[in-house]
Write an enzyme that holds these catalytic residues in place. Structure first.
Site, PDB file in Angstrom:
ATOM      1  N   ASN A   1       1.898  -1.244   5.603  1.00  0.00           N
ATOM      2  CA  ASN A   1       2.971  -1.528   3.749  1.00  0.00           C
ATOM      3  C   ASN A   1       3.095  -2.265   4.153  1.00  0.00           C
ATOM      4  OD1 ASN A   1       3.567  -1.155   1.681  1.00  0.00           O
ATOM      5  ND2 ASN A   1       5.269   0.411   2.026  1.00  0.00           N
TER       6      ASN A   1
ATOM      7  N   VAL B   1      10.767 -10.726 -20.250  1.00  0.00           N
ATOM      8  CA  VAL B   1      10.403  -9.540 -20.989  1.00  0.00           C
ATOM      9  C   VAL B   1      11.107 -10.576 -22.134  1.00  0.00           C
ATOM     10  CG1 VAL B   1      12.082  -6.775 -21.510  1.00  0.00           C
ATOM     11  CG2 VAL B   1      10.156  -7.304 -19.521  1.00  0.00           C
TER      12      VAL B   1
ATOM     13  N   ALA C   1      -5.287  -3.916  -2.000  1.00  0.00           N
ATOM     14  CA  ALA C   1      -6.505  -5.061  -0.981  1.00  0.00           C
ATOM     15  C   ALA C   1      -4.907  -6.540  -1.230  1.00  0.00           C
ATOM     16  CB  ALA C   1      -7.579  -5.777  -1.221  1.00  0.00           C
ATOM     17  N   ILE C   2      -4.230  -7.065  -0.304  1.00  0.00           N
ATOM     18  CA  ILE C   2      -4.106  -8.981  -0.542  1.00  0.00           C
ATOM     19  C   ILE C   2      -4.271  -9.678  -0.113  1.00  0.00           C
ATOM     20  CG2 ILE C   2      -1.048  -9.584  -0.950  1.00  0.00           C
ATOM     21  CD1 ILE C   2      -1.853  -8.058  -3.045  1.00  0.00           C
TER      22      ILE C   2
ATOM     23  N   SER D   1      10.250 -12.572  -6.811  1.00  0.00           N
ATOM     24  CA  SER D   1      11.025 -12.008  -7.903  1.00  0.00           C
ATOM     25  C   SER D   1      12.809 -13.262  -7.519  1.00  0.00           C
ATOM     26  CB  SER D   1      11.485 -10.828  -7.633  1.00  0.00           C
ATOM     27  OG  SER D   1      12.018  -9.977  -6.278  1.00  0.00           O
TER      28      SER D   1
ATOM     29  N   GLU E   1       4.125  -6.328   3.964  1.00  0.00           N
ATOM     30  CA  GLU E   1       3.346  -8.116   4.837  1.00  0.00           C
ATOM     31  C   GLU E   1       4.295  -8.830   5.552  1.00  0.00           C
ATOM     32  OE1 GLU E   1       1.044  -9.081   3.280  1.00  0.00           O
ATOM     33  OE2 GLU E   1       0.692  -7.775   1.098  1.00  0.00           O
TER      34      GLU E   1
ATOM     35  N   ARG F   1      -4.945   1.329  -0.122  1.00  0.00           N
ATOM     36  CA  ARG F   1      -4.769   0.095   0.027  1.00  0.00           C
ATOM     37  C   ARG F   1      -4.600  -1.249  -1.680  1.00  0.00           C
ATOM     38  NH1 ARG F   1      -9.572  -4.301   2.207  1.00  0.00           N
ATOM     39  NH2 ARG F   1      -7.095  -6.019   3.360  1.00  0.00           N
TER      40      ARG F   1
ATOM     41  N   CYS G   1       1.064  -1.365  -0.332  1.00  0.00           N
ATOM     42  CA  CYS G   1      -0.127   0.343   0.195  1.00  0.00           C
ATOM     43  C   CYS G   1       1.298   1.118  -0.048  1.00  0.00           C
ATOM     44  CB  CYS G   1      -0.729   0.160   1.309  1.00  0.00           C
ATOM     45  SG  CYS G   1      -1.890  -1.626   1.687  1.00  0.00           S
TER      46      CYS G   1
END
Length: 611
Positions: free
Chosen positions: A70, A286, A48-49, A359, A72, A46, A2
């Site tokens: 902000n 990519v 939302a996760i 990642s 997790e 927010r 967030c």
């Protein structure tokens, strides 16, 4: 993931809304704010996760505390069970509520219980104080303004910048930017705005205006805790650690995917994600048109082997140019890592399929992976006595050959540590006027000591500087520009601490870099897929600046325009731009660095003085 905001300066509702809208891309699902006790305003964008219900919207209130958060907390389920045993009750399934309860249970030590990426502020109404923190590796940003009385904070500097007339542009920060391509913590582009450093907490008293910080985590850079087992035992333990780190980062109430470049780190995370999931995982890479920059074929081979649902994102110059023109909207202070553009493109198109992407960031810093760690010139060079090197260097510096001039400057440096620092900003840096010592920061301690070998020290230094100042900034802004949450299992602090305890030869042996990561990866993906030189995540800027973007570069960086950029030697810069255009030297990093700074100054310079 967030955007957070808060202030003891009680801006009106319209002003607070504008501050939150400025970074609404960080959290498009809900924009909200509230005033608390006529003393504080807290705001939140927010994304939302976890627990998508509105009950978990922020600002969030739990008993006597209010929070904006902000990031997790990946171990929040386990932590929640521990807190229930202590008598705490929960009314959501979010990690935000767990952070609140953990603060009430453990006070300032709560951060030591969190495994995650985070930046948060808690307003405790009983003590009339703010308590906040930033995660151990600095994955989530935190800016603040403190004038001795008032306190304002945000995820991005532009939210603080709006309606604040007390800011001045930092000349020292411009100098550091010209050297490093970013602005090292704890400074920002404004003298009056700072960044909370990674692994730190802070306290702010609304009663007295006092502000203090405290470091709660650091790497064991002096090598006090050493792994005692065998290499095979280390391989198995690290495999288990990274598997768990990947597994807990796959939990979300929204779709999850994996960035896959086809290199060692991202391929390992994709393999562990596939191992941890009962469903086919989604992977994203990519693809460039320009020869020498497109490695999508390698990502596709790994994806086929792992049987993922693979997506190739085609990148062309038109889309890249569009992002260049809007760069400062998302990177709202000067930032010159050109791989931010392909990172943004990757995030933009990945977001069409998932809301969270894993990642492989931090593999190079933790496992001696960068090619610069094997600079044989530097190793041989500093075996010679300094007087001999200085005499030779002085002679080479007088020659008309440009390359010999650069070698001459390197020869005159004091030691290999100083050489490494200079190599990071370029041995040849006469094109800018250093208004202060650009190496004057406390993180030097991770490099300048004798408790570890030079490879470990360079790696530790990069972990505390380059990873935090550059990589994490790049990934956060690039992903959040398109409301995508990026998570890196290799940055799980347990894995970082374990990697730091390993002897160098477990990570690099006889030139084989990231040895232990490779041996874990080769359990899941054939070794033959990776028999090629290491490649970075770059764009064909060197070609674009001589072709599609040549007129743009020459117009933006003409001699008359260069006069508006402080602290540069205009003659030397003009010479280097010409070197790039005639193909005699690749100067695209310098050109990009100046384009970014000029774009930011064009937007902001007329409103603030430089001091």
């Amino acid at each position: 993931m967030c955007g957070i905001y808060g202030s003891t300066i009680l801006y009106n509702e319209s002003e607070v809304t504008s501050k939150l809208k400025r970074t609404s891309f960080r959290g498009p699902d809900k924009l909200d704010f509230k005033y608390v006790n006529d003393k504080v305003v807290f705001g939140h964008n927010r994304l939302a996760i976890v627990d998508l219900d509105k009950r978990s919207n922020q600002p969030f209130t739990y008993k006597n505390i209010h929070i904006v958060f902000n990031g997790e907390i990946f171990n929040f389920k386990t932590l929640r069970e521990d807190l229930i045993k202590l008598g705490f009750e929960f009314h959501t399934t979010s990690d935000t509520e767990v952070v609140c309860a953990a603060y009430l249970a453990y006070k300032e030590d709560c951060v030591r219980h969190f495994n995650g990426m985070f930046a948060f502020v808690i307003y405790d109404t009983e003590t009339n104080t703010f308590f906040g923190a930033r995660d151990r590796l600095g994955q989530k940003p935190f800016y603040y303004y403190h004038n001795g009385k008032d306190f304002e904070f945000a995820s991005q500097i532009s939210s603080i910048q709006l309606y604040n007339s007390n800011l001045t542009i930092s000349e020292k920060s411009i100098g550091n930017y010209l050297a490093w391509g970013n602005i090292p913590d704890p400074n920002s582009i404004f003298n009056e705005v700072k960044k909370l450093k990674a692994g730190y907490t802070f306290k702010f008293s609304l009663n007295t205006g006092d502000f203090s910080t405290n470091q709660y985590w650091d790497i064991d850079y002096l090598g006090n805790n050493k792994f005692k087992g065998s290499y095979n035992e280390a391989v198995n333990e690290l495999d288990d650690l990274l598997t768990d780190a990947t597994s807990i980062r796959m939990f979300a109430d929204v779709p999850v995917g994996v960035f896959l470049s086809g290199g060692i780190d991202s391929s390992l995370i994709a393999a562990l994600a596939a191992k941890s999931s009962s469903n086919k995982i989604k992977t994203f890479s990519v693809k460039f048109d320009e020869k020498g920059f497109d490695e999508s074929i390698y990502a596709k081979k790994v994806a086929t082997h792992l049987q993922t649902e693979h997506h190739e994102i085609h990148c062309n110059s038109d889309e890249g140019i569009d992002l260049i023109h809007n760069f400062s909207k998302y990177y709202d202070e000067p930032f010159a890592d050109s791989s931010a553009i392909p990172s943004m493109l990757l995030s933009k198109h990945t977001r069409k399929h998932v809301t969270v992407a894993l990642s492989g960031d931090a593999g190079d810093e933790n496992y001696i992976g960068y090619s610069r760690y094997q600079n044989n010139f530097g190793k041989r060079l500093f075996k010679l006595p300094l007087p001999l090197r200085s005499i030779t260097g002085q002679a080479l510096s007088t020659l008309p050959n440009y390359k010999m001039n650069v070698v001459g400057k390197a020869l005159k440096l004091k030691d290999v540590e100083t050489y490494y620092l200079n190599s990071l900003i370029g041995i040849d840096h006469d094109w800018f006027d250093k208004n202060s010592d650009v190496f004057d920061f406390p993180e030097r301690k991770y490099l300048f000591h004798d408790k570890k070998d030079i490879y470990e020290r360079m790696s530790n230094f990069d972990l505390k500087t380059y990873l935090n100042w550059d990589i994490n900034t790049k990934v956060d802004r690039a992903s959040m520009a398109f409301s995508l949450e990026a998570r890196s299992p290799i940055m799980d602090y347990r894995a970082v601490e374990f990697a730091n305890s390993l002897p160098s030869n477990f990570k690099m042996e006889n030139g084989n870099q990231k040895r232990i990561l490779k041996d874990i990866l080769f359990k899941y993906v054939p070794e033959a897929y990776f028999n090629r030189p290491k490649a970075g995540f770059t764009m064909p800027f060197s070609e674009w600046f001589r072709d599609n973007l040549k007129d743009y570069v020459l117009e933006e960086l003409s001699p008359s325009e260069l006069k508006n950029i402080p602290l540069i030697n205009q003659t030397e810069v003009t010479k280097r731009i010409q070197q790039h255009m005639d193909g005699s030297w690749n100067r695209y990093p310098l050109i990009w660095k100046l384009l970014v700074l000029k774009q930011w100054l064009n937007t902001n310079g007329k409103n603030y003085s430089i001091k």
